[in-house]
Scaffold this motif. Structure first.
Motif, PDB file in Angstrom:
ATOM      1  N   ASN A   1      10.177   2.032  -8.439  1.00  0.00           N
ATOM      2  CA  ASN A   1       9.890   2.181  -9.729  1.00  0.00           C
ATOM      3  C   ASN A   1      10.892   3.005 -10.526  1.00  0.00           C
ATOM      4  OD1 ASN A   1       7.495   0.025  -9.884  1.00  0.00           O
ATOM      5  ND2 ASN A   1       6.142   2.135  -9.799  1.00  0.00           N
ATOM      6  N   TYR A   2      11.699   2.202 -11.149  1.00  0.00           N
ATOM      7  CA  TYR A   2      12.464   3.097 -12.458  1.00  0.00           C
ATOM      8  C   TYR A   2      12.403   3.277 -13.547  1.00  0.00           C
ATOM      9  CZ  TYR A   2      15.714   2.298  -7.597  1.00  0.00           C
ATOM     10  OH  TYR A   2      15.808   2.122  -6.729  1.00  0.00           O
ATOM     11  N   VAL A   3      11.754   4.635 -14.029  1.00  0.00           N
ATOM     12  CA  VAL A   3      11.928   4.945 -15.347  1.00  0.00           C
ATOM     13  C   VAL A   3      12.525   5.877 -15.947  1.00  0.00           C
ATOM     14  CG1 VAL A   3       9.574   4.608 -14.894  1.00  0.00           C
ATOM     15  CG2 VAL A   3      10.346   7.015 -14.208  1.00  0.00           C
TER      16      VAL A   3
ATOM     17  N   ALA B   1      12.861  11.642 -21.448  1.00  0.00           N
ATOM     18  CA  ALA B   1      13.799  11.525 -23.384  1.00  0.00           C
ATOM     19  C   ALA B   1      15.289  11.038 -23.312  1.00  0.00           C
ATOM     20  CB  ALA B   1      13.247  11.868 -24.094  1.00  0.00           C
ATOM     21  N   ASN B   2      15.839  11.486 -22.339  1.00  0.00           N
ATOM     22  CA  ASN B   2      17.381  11.517 -22.410  1.00  0.00           C
ATOM     23  C   ASN B   2      18.150  11.296 -22.236  1.00  0.00           C
ATOM     24  OD1 ASN B   2      16.558  14.374 -22.993  1.00  0.00           O
ATOM     25  ND2 ASN B   2      16.318  15.192 -21.418  1.00  0.00           N
ATOM     26  N   GLY B   3      17.326   9.862 -21.122  1.00  0.00           N
ATOM     27  CA  GLY B   3      18.160   8.593 -20.842  1.00  0.00           C
ATOM     28  C   GLY B   3      18.542   8.631 -19.701  1.00  0.00           C
ATOM     29  N   SER B   4      17.803   9.676 -19.128  1.00  0.00           N
ATOM     30  CA  SER B   4      18.282   9.806 -17.480  1.00  0.00           C
ATOM     31  C   SER B   4      16.977   8.839 -17.044  1.00  0.00           C
ATOM     32  CB  SER B   4      17.729  10.979 -16.902  1.00  0.00           C
ATOM     33  OG  SER B   4      19.249  12.221 -18.112  1.00  0.00           O
ATOM     34  N   SER B   5      17.805   8.359 -15.713  1.00  0.00           N
ATOM     35  CA  SER B   5      16.769   7.512 -15.118  1.00  0.00           C
ATOM     36  C   SER B   5      15.978   7.655 -13.784  1.00  0.00           C
ATOM     37  CB  SER B   5      17.536   6.021 -14.473  1.00  0.00           C
ATOM     38  OG  SER B   5      16.589   5.811 -13.578  1.00  0.00           O
ATOM     39  N   HIS B   6      15.072   7.746 -13.580  1.00  0.00           N
ATOM     40  CA  HIS B   6      14.245   8.419 -12.439  1.00  0.00           C
ATOM     41  C   HIS B   6      14.033   7.124 -11.441  1.00  0.00           C
ATOM     42  CE1 HIS B   6      15.145  12.517 -13.708  1.00  0.00           C
ATOM     43  NE2 HIS B   6      15.079  12.358 -14.666  1.00  0.00           N
ATOM     44  N   GLN B   7      13.640   7.279  -9.970  1.00  0.00           N
ATOM     45  CA  GLN B   7      12.526   6.061  -9.472  1.00  0.00           C
ATOM     46  C   GLN B   7      11.813   7.237  -8.851  1.00  0.00           C
ATOM     47  OE1 GLN B   7      15.532   4.749  -6.235  1.00  0.00           O
ATOM     48  NE2 GLN B   7      15.127   6.786  -5.230  1.00  0.00           N
ATOM     49  N   THR B   8      10.404   6.823  -8.908  1.00  0.00           N
ATOM     50  CA  THR B   8       9.380   7.582  -8.008  1.00  0.00           C
ATOM     51  C   THR B   8       8.866   6.311  -7.173  1.00  0.00           C
ATOM     52  OG1 THR B   8       7.826   6.187 -10.136  1.00  0.00           O
ATOM     53  CG2 THR B   8       8.336   8.189 -10.431  1.00  0.00           C
ATOM     54  N   PHE B   9       8.224   6.777  -5.759  1.00  0.00           N
ATOM     55  CA  PHE B   9       7.940   5.463  -5.124  1.00  0.00           C
ATOM     56  C   PHE B   9       6.623   5.068  -5.311  1.00  0.00           C
ATOM     57  CE2 PHE B   9       5.193   5.023  -0.659  1.00  0.00           C
ATOM     58  CZ  PHE B   9       6.417   4.539  -0.354  1.00  0.00           C
ATOM     59  N   ALA B  10       6.555   3.292  -4.972  1.00  0.00           N
ATOM     60  CA  ALA B  10       5.381   2.813  -5.490  1.00  0.00           C
ATOM     61  C   ALA B  10       4.811   2.433  -4.689  1.00  0.00           C
ATOM     62  CB  ALA B  10       6.157   1.631  -5.848  1.00  0.00           C
ATOM     63  N   GLY B  11       5.270   2.598  -3.189  1.00  0.00           N
ATOM     64  CA  GLY B  11       4.325   1.705  -2.068  1.00  0.00           C
ATOM     65  C   GLY B  11       5.092   1.419  -0.863  1.00  0.00           C
TER      66      GLY B  11
ATOM     67  N   SER C   1       0.607  -0.517   0.378  1.00  0.00           N
ATOM     68  CA  SER C   1       0.368  -0.224   0.196  1.00  0.00           C
ATOM     69  C   SER C   1       0.997   1.025   0.061  1.00  0.00           C
ATOM     70  CB  SER C   1      -1.544   0.485   1.078  1.00  0.00           C
ATOM     71  OG  SER C   1      -1.611   1.064   1.267  1.00  0.00           O
ATOM     72  N   PHE C   2       0.468   2.067  -0.469  1.00  0.00           N
ATOM     73  CA  PHE C   2       1.059   3.295  -0.353  1.00  0.00           C
ATOM     74  C   PHE C   2       0.951   4.578   0.947  1.00  0.00           C
ATOM     75  CE2 PHE C   2       0.189   3.264  -5.183  1.00  0.00           C
ATOM     76  CZ  PHE C   2       1.790   4.079  -5.404  1.00  0.00           C
ATOM     77  N   GLU C   3       0.385   4.054   1.312  1.00  0.00           N
ATOM     78  CA  GLU C   3      -0.472   4.365   3.646  1.00  0.00           C
ATOM     79  C   GLU C   3       0.079   3.182   3.952  1.00  0.00           C
ATOM     80  OE1 GLU C   3      -1.010   7.329   3.996  1.00  0.00           O
ATOM     81  OE2 GLU C   3      -1.208   8.135   1.887  1.00  0.00           O
ATOM     82  N   LEU C   4       1.586   3.657   4.802  1.00  0.00           N
ATOM     83  CA  LEU C   4       2.112   2.160   5.793  1.00  0.00           C
ATOM     84  C   LEU C   4       0.903   2.077   6.916  1.00  0.00           C
ATOM     85  CD1 LEU C   4       4.225   0.815   6.831  1.00  0.00           C
ATOM     86  CD2 LEU C   4       5.076   2.564   7.996  1.00  0.00           C
ATOM     87  N   LYS C   5       0.330   2.668   7.443  1.00  0.00           N
ATOM     88  CA  LYS C   5      -1.332   2.332   8.212  1.00  0.00           C
ATOM     89  C   LYS C   5      -1.913   1.682   7.373  1.00  0.00           C
ATOM     90  CE  LYS C   5      -4.245   3.505  12.053  1.00  0.00           C
ATOM     91  NZ  LYS C   5      -4.974   2.301  11.008  1.00  0.00           N
TER      92      LYS C   5
END
Length: 243
Positions: free
Chosen positions: A104-106, A109-119, A61-65
């Motif tokens: 999640n790692y995406v 267009a410039n080839g740079s990698s970014h991470q986003t919180f997935a829960g 879950s995105f929410e810990l509780k």
């Protein structure tokens, strides 16, 4: 003159003593060579009388509780299920909750990698240890019943143990020693000699495998926990004098 006689006497005595020591050394060397070394084997088949089993379950879950509340509810359902199957509550052991952040790692267009919180992913395990081997075996085979309750549950294979291994080991040592002595007596008899005193005894490590398997023995000893039926073996090396 007297000094020369004394010197000759001392030299003669030393020569005689030297011959005596040399003869004793040769005698002892020959005695050490007149030995028989044999290895005896002792084996024992038995059925495990203790079983352990474990499984794990998780919530995301995105929410810990929210994830924790869902996991706590799953824990209650699992505990009630196990109790309904005749498992005493004091034999049910739940581990501490493991909390992991997921990402999640995406790439843009410039080839740079970014991470986003997935829960959050929360995981907990439950384990049992019992002498009722048949009951836990049956439970582990029907674990889909827990999954059908809406719980993401992963079951491990049971592990089997034996609580009276010390008794088995004593019996095997006795059998291995008897086997080694009989081998030594037969060798001495075929050589026209008599078996003398036992000089040395060396015990190998215990090896426990599944019966009729091709499992390899290890230097430090093997202990198969995957098979309910087991076969243990041990070797004893004896060294005897030969008369």
């Amino acid at each position: 003159m007297n000094k020369n006689i004394i010197a000759i006497a001392v030299a003669s005595l030393g020569f005689i003593i030297g011959l005596g020591l040399l003869g004793s050394a040769i005698k002892n060397r020959n005695k050490s060579e007149n030995t028989i070394s044999v290895t005896g084997l002792g084996t024992k088949k038995f059925t495990s009388d203790l079983i352990t089993w474990s499984g794990n379950f998780s919530r995301n879950s995105f929410e810990l509780k929210q994830a924790y509340d869902a996991l706590s509810n799953d824990r209650k359902i699992i505990e009630n299920y196990l109790i309904s199957k005749g498992i005493p509550k004091n034999e049910i052991v739940f581990s501490a909750v493991d909390i992991q952040k997921q990402y999640n790692y995406v790439s843009d267009a410039n080839g740079s990698s970014h991470q986003t919180f997935a829960g959050y992913q929360l995981t907990q395990s439950v384990s049992l240890e019992s002498k009722d081997v048949a009951k836990i075996e049956n439970l582990s085979r029907n674990i889909t019943e827990i999954i059908n309750l809406g719980i993401e549950f992963t079951s491990s294979r049971p592990n089997y143990f034996y609580t009276k291994l010390a008794e088995v080991k004593q019996e095997m040592i006795a059998n291995a020693t008897k086997d080694a002595k009989e081998r030594a007596e037969k060798i001495a008899e075929n050589a026209g000699s008599d078996l003398g005193n036992l000089k040395k005894a060396t015990m190998g490590v215990i090896q426990i495998t599944a019966p009729n398997s091709n499992e390899d023995f290890s230097y430090g000893g093997t202990y198969n926990t995957q098979s309910k039926e087991k076969e243990a073996s041990i070797t004893i090396k004896l060294e005897y004098e030969v008369n």
